[in-house]
Design a protein around this motif. Structure first.
Motif, PDB file in Angstrom:
ATOM      1  N   HIS A  28       0.814  -1.218   0.000  1.00 31.47           N
ATOM      2  CA  HIS A  28       0.000   0.000   0.000  1.00 31.47           C
ATOM      3  C   HIS A  28       0.848   1.268   0.000  1.00 31.47           C
ATOM      4  CE1 HIS A  28      -4.033  -1.769   1.680  1.00 31.47           C
ATOM      5  NE2 HIS A  28      -3.660  -2.305   0.537  1.00 31.47           N
ATOM      6  N   LEU A  29       1.918   1.266   0.775  1.00 33.35           N
ATOM      7  CA  LEU A  29       2.640   2.505   1.060  1.00 33.35           C
ATOM      8  C   LEU A  29       3.145   3.205  -0.195  1.00 33.35           C
ATOM      9  CD1 LEU A  29       3.918   4.473   3.109  1.00 33.35           C
ATOM     10  CD2 LEU A  29       5.936   2.982   3.123  1.00 33.35           C
ATOM     11  N   GLU A  30       3.954   2.541  -0.983  1.00 31.88           N
ATOM     12  CA  GLU A  30       4.625   3.214  -2.100  1.00 31.88           C
ATOM     13  C   GLU A  30       3.665   3.715  -3.166  1.00 31.88           C
ATOM     14  OE1 GLU A  30       7.676   0.540  -3.357  1.00 31.88           O
ATOM     15  OE2 GLU A  30       9.074   1.212  -1.805  1.00 31.88           O
ATOM     16  N   PRO A  31       2.719   2.884  -3.654  1.00 28.32           N
ATOM     17  CA  PRO A  31       1.791   3.430  -4.644  1.00 28.32           C
ATOM     18  C   PRO A  31       0.897   4.522  -4.084  1.00 28.32           C
ATOM     19  CG  PRO A  31       1.177   1.178  -4.052  1.00 28.32           C
ATOM     20  CD  PRO A  31       2.531   1.427  -3.478  1.00 28.32           C
ATOM     21  N   ALA A  32       0.527   4.425  -2.804  1.00 28.71           N
ATOM     22  CA  ALA A  32      -0.296   5.475  -2.202  1.00 28.71           C
ATOM     23  C   ALA A  32       0.461   6.794  -2.160  1.00 28.71           C
ATOM     24  CB  ALA A  32      -0.733   5.070  -0.798  1.00 28.71           C
ATOM     25  N   LEU A  33       1.715   6.757  -1.745  1.00 26.60           N
ATOM     26  CA  LEU A  33       2.516   7.979  -1.682  1.00 26.60           C
ATOM     27  C   LEU A  33       2.710   8.589  -3.060  1.00 26.60           C
ATOM     28  CD1 LEU A  33       5.295   6.958   0.886  1.00 26.60           C
ATOM     29  CD2 LEU A  33       3.274   8.360   1.313  1.00 26.60           C
ATOM     30  N   GLU A  34       3.043   7.758  -4.034  1.00 30.33           N
ATOM     31  CA  GLU A  34       3.295   8.274  -5.381  1.00 30.33           C
ATOM     32  C   GLU A  34       2.014   8.797  -6.016  1.00 30.33           C
ATOM     33  OE1 GLU A  34       5.524   9.496  -8.567  1.00 30.33           O
ATOM     34  OE2 GLU A  34       6.219   8.735  -6.627  1.00 30.33           O
ATOM     35  N   ALA A  35       0.909   8.121  -5.803  1.00 25.81           N
ATOM     36  CA  ALA A  35      -0.366   8.580  -6.370  1.00 25.81           C
ATOM     37  C   ALA A  35      -0.756   9.929  -5.781  1.00 25.81           C
ATOM     38  CB  ALA A  35      -1.459   7.544  -6.121  1.00 25.81           C
ATOM     39  N   MET A  36      -0.587  10.094  -4.474  1.00 24.19           N
ATOM     40  CA  MET A  36      -0.915  11.385  -3.858  1.00 24.19           C
ATOM     41  C   MET A  36       0.012  12.481  -4.379  1.00 24.19           C
ATOM     42  SD  MET A  36      -2.018  10.542   0.096  1.00 24.19           S
ATOM     43  CE  MET A  36      -0.632   9.465   0.500  1.00 24.19           C
ATOM     44  N   LYS A  37       1.276  12.157  -4.546  1.00 23.12           N
ATOM     45  CA  LYS A  37       2.237  13.121  -5.090  1.00 23.12           C
ATOM     46  C   LYS A  37       1.815  13.580  -6.476  1.00 23.12           C
ATOM     47  CE  LYS A  37       7.177  13.528  -6.206  1.00 23.12           C
ATOM     48  NZ  LYS A  37       8.475  12.796  -6.208  1.00 23.12           N
ATOM     49  N   ARG A  38       1.223  12.652  -7.255  1.00 24.96           N
ATOM     50  CA  ARG A  38       0.758  12.974  -8.608  1.00 24.96           C
ATOM     51  C   ARG A  38      -0.579  13.720  -8.609  1.00 24.96           C
ATOM     52  NH1 ARG A  38       4.339  12.442 -12.940  1.00 24.96           N
ATOM     53  NH2 ARG A  38       5.834  10.790 -12.423  1.00 24.96           N
ATOM     54  N   GLY A  39      -1.185  13.856  -7.432  1.00 25.38           N
ATOM     55  CA  GLY A  39      -2.438  14.599  -7.342  1.00 25.38           C
ATOM     56  C   GLY A  39      -3.696  13.761  -7.354  1.00 25.38           C
ATOM     57  N   TYR A  40      -3.556  12.447  -7.278  1.00 22.56           N
ATOM     58  CA  TYR A  40      -4.734  11.575  -7.233  1.00 22.56           C
ATOM     59  C   TYR A  40      -5.358  11.606  -5.836  1.00 22.56           C
ATOM     60  CZ  TYR A  40      -3.391   9.252 -11.638  1.00 22.56           C
ATOM     61  OH  TYR A  40      -3.081   8.957 -12.945  1.00 22.56           O
ATOM     62  N   HIS A  41      -6.673  11.692  -5.763  1.00 22.77           N
ATOM     63  CA  HIS A  41      -7.391  11.365  -4.540  1.00 22.77           C
ATOM     64  C   HIS A  41      -7.417   9.838  -4.427  1.00 22.77           C
ATOM     65  CE1 HIS A  41      -8.599  15.549  -4.248  1.00 22.77           C
ATOM     66  NE2 HIS A  41      -8.967  15.493  -5.516  1.00 22.77           N
ATOM     67  N   LEU A  42      -7.585   9.324  -3.216  1.00 17.54           N
ATOM     68  CA  LEU A  42      -7.453   7.872  -3.020  1.00 17.54           C
ATOM     69  C   LEU A  42      -8.701   7.231  -2.443  1.00 17.54           C
ATOM     70  CD1 LEU A  42      -3.907   7.347  -1.427  1.00 17.54           C
ATOM     71  CD2 LEU A  42      -4.515   7.502  -3.847  1.00 17.54           C
ATOM     72  N   LEU A  43      -9.004   6.035  -2.948  1.00 12.00           N
ATOM     73  CA  LEU A  43      -9.772   5.039  -2.212  1.00 12.00           C
ATOM     74  C   LEU A  43      -8.755   3.992  -1.812  1.00 12.00           C
ATOM     75  CD1 LEU A  43     -12.294   3.615  -1.155  1.00 12.00           C
ATOM     76  CD2 LEU A  43     -12.615   2.629  -3.422  1.00 12.00           C
ATOM     77  N   LEU A  44      -8.476   3.904  -0.530  1.00 12.10           N
ATOM     78  CA  LEU A  44      -7.400   3.059  -0.031  1.00 12.10           C
ATOM     79  C   LEU A  44      -7.994   1.868   0.701  1.00 12.10           C
ATOM     80  CD1 LEU A  44      -4.377   2.604   0.508  1.00 12.10           C
ATOM     81  CD2 LEU A  44      -4.573   4.162   2.465  1.00 12.10           C
ATOM     82  N   GLU A  45      -7.742   0.679   0.172  1.00 18.00           N
ATOM     83  CA  GLU A  45      -8.242  -0.532   0.813  1.00 18.00           C
ATOM     84  C   GLU A  45      -7.667  -0.642   2.218  1.00 18.00           C
ATOM     85  OE1 GLU A  45     -10.302  -2.931   1.895  1.00 18.00           O
ATOM     86  OE2 GLU A  45     -10.648  -3.231  -0.248  1.00 18.00           O
ATOM     87  N   LYS A  46      -8.486  -1.153   3.138  1.00 14.99           N
ATOM     88  CA  LYS A  46      -7.984  -1.344   4.502  1.00 14.99           C
ATOM     89  C   LYS A  46      -7.172  -2.625   4.558  1.00 14.99           C
ATOM     90  CE  LYS A  46     -10.901  -4.777   5.884  1.00 14.99           C
ATOM     91  NZ  LYS A  46     -10.430  -6.089   6.348  1.00 14.99           N
ATOM     92  N   PRO A  47      -6.187  -2.702   5.465  1.00 12.17           N
ATOM     93  CA  PRO A  47      -5.739  -1.625   6.334  1.00 12.17           C
ATOM     94  C   PRO A  47      -4.928  -0.587   5.580  1.00 12.17           C
ATOM     95  CG  PRO A  47      -4.310  -3.519   6.591  1.00 12.17           C
ATOM     96  CD  PRO A  47      -5.412  -3.956   5.675  1.00 12.17           C
ATOM     97  N   ILE A  48      -4.769   0.591   6.171  1.00 14.62           N
ATOM     98  CA  ILE A  48      -3.996   1.649   5.534  1.00 14.62           C
ATOM     99  C   ILE A  48      -2.618   1.127   5.153  1.00 14.62           C
ATOM    100  CG2 ILE A  48      -2.957   3.929   5.883  1.00 14.62           C
ATOM    101  CD1 ILE A  48      -5.211   4.441   7.974  1.00 14.62           C
TER     102      ILE A  48
END
Length: 432
Positions: free
Chosen positions: A83-103
């Protein structure tokens, strides 16, 4: 209004079936424009479902996120450890997230994602889908309306079901803490979240105990082979015999997880060669099988949560106790009973069919609808399950794991301070 657009990172059961499928039912609200999935068959299935062009099709999340942002949101549906790396990179690119649990599987990683969401100013909906189920929405409404007077206590059970446990946590992707997350986090962070939702108070302390070890070579019946299809002499009496679980003519979950070839031949091949054909006593499972968490919330509200593998049905059952009555509920049967101490009356509330056949009592559908409304008008709408709220339940889960391993009660305020959680005393303002 135009549909909200999203890319799916991880096209497995959750990414494709729980979330992306919303776009097929509601094309005016959601459009899937890209996918990153290493499994070619699963990737192609999603591409065909949604008509995704080649320019939006990738085998890795790195390749997808190297492109300039081409959707409003990214659905992060990879395995827990990814989860961590794609979530960080997606947010950096400006994407809002639907993040599967757990964070994420560690508190440090959760805090890093939380900090990045603030840095980049994006919205993050964590998939605590129970908050969106009509069952818990109505239960919360009854409590808030004073149907049972002042809330005093909650008893909540997650009955995992012996087959579900053997599929996901013995043979499956969540069988081992080193490659996934602690059981209380992977399976039940949204149960802890729903307790906080119902109590509407900060959890101040908790204690936990649990057990494991039922699925080990030492517990295997005599003569059991490593794989079920290698001539197991116990196939008739064993509830976990793989063909009994996966080869009975059904092709929905959990069969759809073990292979993309849902023919009889494809399923048998998966059982001969894949992890789901292994004897349950010959896997590398180390997950807790039964765990109890006792929680104290502010203002004297207490809760007891039990998570167990050894149940017949897969269900959630709950009893909410107030000074003037109690509410008993069975989520999967879609029934709430309100018992009034003053009159002796019992009001039965039937929610039959309100989830429209979707999983988690309609919660999977609800979180998508909430996210879409929010992204269309962020100024006037807010998410019901934010990263701030989700962090609370994750901290409770990490603290419960520590309590189970040490045998000590954990003071949550001290725990937050010791782990530099934003909002705790001595740190930046933030989560609580």
């Amino acid at each position: 209004m135009r549909p909200v657009t999203a890319v799916v990172i991880g096209a497995g059961s959750r990414g494709r079936d729980a979330y992306a499928s919303y776009a097929l039912r509601h094309p005016a609200e959601l459009q899937i424009t890209g996918v990153a999935e290493p499994d070619e068959a699963r990737r192609n299935n999603l591409v065909q479902d949604h008509g995704i062009p080649e320019s939006g099709t990738f085998s890795t999340w790195e390749d997808l996120l190297q492109k300039e942002r081409f959707a409003d949101a990214a659905f992060i549906c990879t395995q827990d450890q990814m989860h961590l790396e794609p979530a960080l990179e997606a947010m950096k690119r400006g994407y809002h997230l639907l993040l599967e649990k757990p964070i994420a599987p560690t508190l440090e990683d959760c805090l890093e994602i939380h900090g990045a969401s603030r840095k980049y100013g994006v919205s993050v909906a964590v998939a605590h889908v129970l908050r969106y189920s009509p069952f818990f929405i109505i239960l919360k409404r009854l409590i808030d309306q004073g149907a049972i007077g002042t809330l005093r206590g909650i008893q909540h059970n997650e009955n995992i079901g012996h087959i579900h446990y053997s599929h996901s946590f013995v043979r499956g992707n969540w069988r081992n803490r080193a490659s996934s997350s602690p059981m209380i986090l992977a399976k039940s962070c949204h149960d802890l979240d729903i307790l906080a939702f119902l109590a509407d108070q900060e959890c101040v302390s908790l204690a936990s105990a649990g057990s494991a070890g039922s699925f080990s070579r030492e517990k295997a019946p005599a003569g059991a082979p490593l794989r079920c299809l290698e001539g197991c002499p116990h196939e008739v009496e064993c509830p976990y015999y793989a063909p009994k679980v996966y080869h009975q003519g059904e092709t929905g979950w959990p069969v759809s997880v073990i292979t993309t070839d849902l023919s009889s031949r494809g399923i048998l091949e998966a059982l001969r060669e894949g992890p789901y054909g292994r004897c349950v006593y010959a896997c590398d499972n180390d997950m807790v099988e039964h765990q109890v968490v006792s929680l104290e919330f502010a203002r004297g509200i207490t809760a007891a949560f039990t998570m167990s593998a050894f149940t017949h049905e897969t269900s959630r059952t709950i009893k909410v106790m107030g000074e003037r009555g109690e509410i008993r509920g069975h989520m999967e049967r879609e029934v709430l009973e309100v018992h009034d101490f003053r009159t002796g009356e019992i009001q039965t509330i039937s929610l039959g069919g309100c989830h429209n056949g979707t999983r988690h009592g309609g919660g999977d559908e609800g979180i998508l609808r909430d996210l879409i409304l929010h992204l269309r008008d962020k100024e006037r709408t807010s998410l019901k399950t934010t990263l701030d709220l989700a962090m609370e339940s994750h901290i409770m889960a990490f603290a419960a794991e520590e309590s189970m391993n040490t045998g000590r009660t954990v003071d949550l305020r001290t725990y937050k301070r010791d782990h530099n959680v934003p909002g705790s005393r001595g740190t930046d303002s933030g989560i609580v």
